[in-house]
Design an enzyme around this catalytic site. Sequence first.
Site, mmCIF file in Angstrom:
data_model
loop_
_atom_site.group_PDB
_atom_site.id
_atom_site.type_symbol
_atom_site.label_atom_id
_atom_site.label_comp_id
_atom_site.label_asym_id
_atom_site.label_seq_id
_atom_site.Cartn_x
_atom_site.Cartn_y
_atom_site.Cartn_z
ATOM 1 C CB CYS A 251 5.764 1.393 10.780
ATOM 2 S SG CYS A 251 5.732 -0.231 11.535
ATOM 3 C CE LYS B 78 -2.918 -1.177 12.561
ATOM 4 N NZ LYS B 78 -2.627 -1.442 11.176
ATOM 5 C CD GLU C 77 2.035 -2.911 15.245
ATOM 6 O OE1 GLU C 77 1.249 -2.615 16.159
ATOM 7 O OE2 GLU C 77 3.225 -2.576 15.249
ATOM 8 C CD GLU D 180 6.557 -8.958 6.412
ATOM 9 O OE1 GLU D 180 7.274 -9.880 6.013
ATOM 10 O OE2 GLU D 180 5.414 -8.757 5.964
ATOM 11 C CG PHE D 181 5.977 -4.504 2.319
ATOM 12 C CD1 PHE D 181 6.358 -3.168 2.293
ATOM 13 C CD2 PHE D 181 6.722 -5.422 1.602
ATOM 14 C CE1 PHE D 181 7.456 -2.753 1.549
ATOM 15 C CE2 PHE D 181 7.824 -5.021 0.857
ATOM 16 C CZ PHE D 181 8.193 -3.684 0.835
ATOM 17 C CG ASN E 145 6.274 2.036 5.887
ATOM 18 O OD1 ASN E 145 5.377 1.410 5.329
ATOM 19 N ND2 ASN E 145 6.847 1.603 6.993
ATOM 20 C CE LYS F 49 8.685 -1.233 6.171
ATOM 21 N NZ LYS F 49 7.826 -2.216 6.720
ATOM 22 C CB ALA G 206 -9.343 13.303 7.024
#
Length: 440
Positions: free
Chosen positions: A268, A328, A158, A154-155, A214, A210, A260
């Site tokens: 992940c 995030k 969130e 799965e890509f 990442n 995967k 940056a």
Amino acid sequence: MSKICVIGTGYVGLVTGACFADFGHQVTCVDSNPERLDQLRRLHMPFYEPGMEELVAKNVRQGRLSFTGDLGRAVRETDFVFIAVGTPQGRSGATDLGFVFTVAKQIAPHLTGYKVIVQKSTVPPGTGRKLAELVRQHLKRGSKARFDVVSNPEFLREGAAVDTFMHTDRIVIGADSQKALKAVAGLYRPLYLIETPMVLTNLETSELIKYAANNALATKISFINEMSRVCEAIGPHVDVNVVAKAVGLDKRIGSKFLHAGPGFGGSCFPKDCASLLHFSKQFGAPTPLTGAVMKVNRDQRRFVYDKILAGLGSPRGKTVALLGLAFKPNTDDLRESVGMDFGRWLLRAGIKVKAYDPIAMPGAQQELPGLTYCPDAYTAARGADVLVVVTEWNQFRELDLGKLKRIMRRPAIVDCRNIYDPRTVREIGFRYQGVGRGEA
Ligand code: UGA
């Protein structure tokens, strides 16, 4: 329309289940936690994710999505069994496959006829094959059940999970059996109608893709973070944002994931980098680049943290306003979050921390009760000696800087995501520090 059961209602499981239901499939989500099930049946989401509640509610209402604790029945009644349980990081950095293998043993005795078992959560290459062996060993005695194991990483991201599932850049499916490949590809029919590219391959290649994806993204982030330090070292007139913009305009490089900041966090990238580092060594092909990416990431967190301290002078009696506690924006996920680390480190240094996050505060309060939690950014900033913007929520971009200057004890901003224009902020009278944008 296919019948699918998804085991595990964490991030990947719940999003997969709800999105497949929205495609028109009949989906049963299975979880062993009765409280979680109860919560879901009352349409309370276990985590914050834009659009999720509406999507789940709609599909439950229309009868395509349900929740159960009865794994056996769910498996017996479906054609596809998706495994989406957690694959946490073990102590050595290796992925802990305990939950996946437990589920494999639980599924096996309930297999009848032909079923496709799909491994959705991220697992190291070779896991699918082990999973198949385990299921074979735990079939009922004399069972005539046939099954194939498929890897379908799965890509989703969130904070944009539904959108990234529905508009993914590609679908990757790996299996030894052509029949199983085709069957799983068929589940994504609505996506290939919009011409989403599909990579059909074997089990191990799919599993590795995967990690490779990442790690490539994490490498881009560490690369630009390393450049941010070079920018600062060269001089106050060198700006990493301009460097990133120009570098990213080269289509071979691309501008995404070239921002940056204080380094990557979340559930992940850190875990998948550690896992790749570990299993590549075991396969006899170490990945020192991944090790370097992780080191740059760790150092970057400290590098940005030191900016907060540098502006403060003596920590005694000082107050820091911390904006953004989740890893995030648009999520309440606190895993490997920079904001939480900063909060912890500042408290340890004897500094008062007033914190605000638009949605992650309930979880943060439990994990770190020592912070002073505030109802909004301005309350956090009032009387503070420095304002630290840790995540790039849109509402932080729009703050009234004039008002902030009036209510803070000292006008200083550490902009961990380079969301402000340094000149504007300095003209208002702030001491401004970004990442890789000089100190002048
Ligand atoms: C990440 C990947 O982006 C997804 O494709 C993948 O499916 C997912 O992991 C997963 O393996 O399940 P996610 O961790 O949700 O998604 O969040 P990202 O948006 O990728 O951000 C990860 C971290 O990198 C955050 O801490 C973010 O602040 C940081 N980041 C991202 C930067 O510091 N700079 C950037 O330019 C981009």
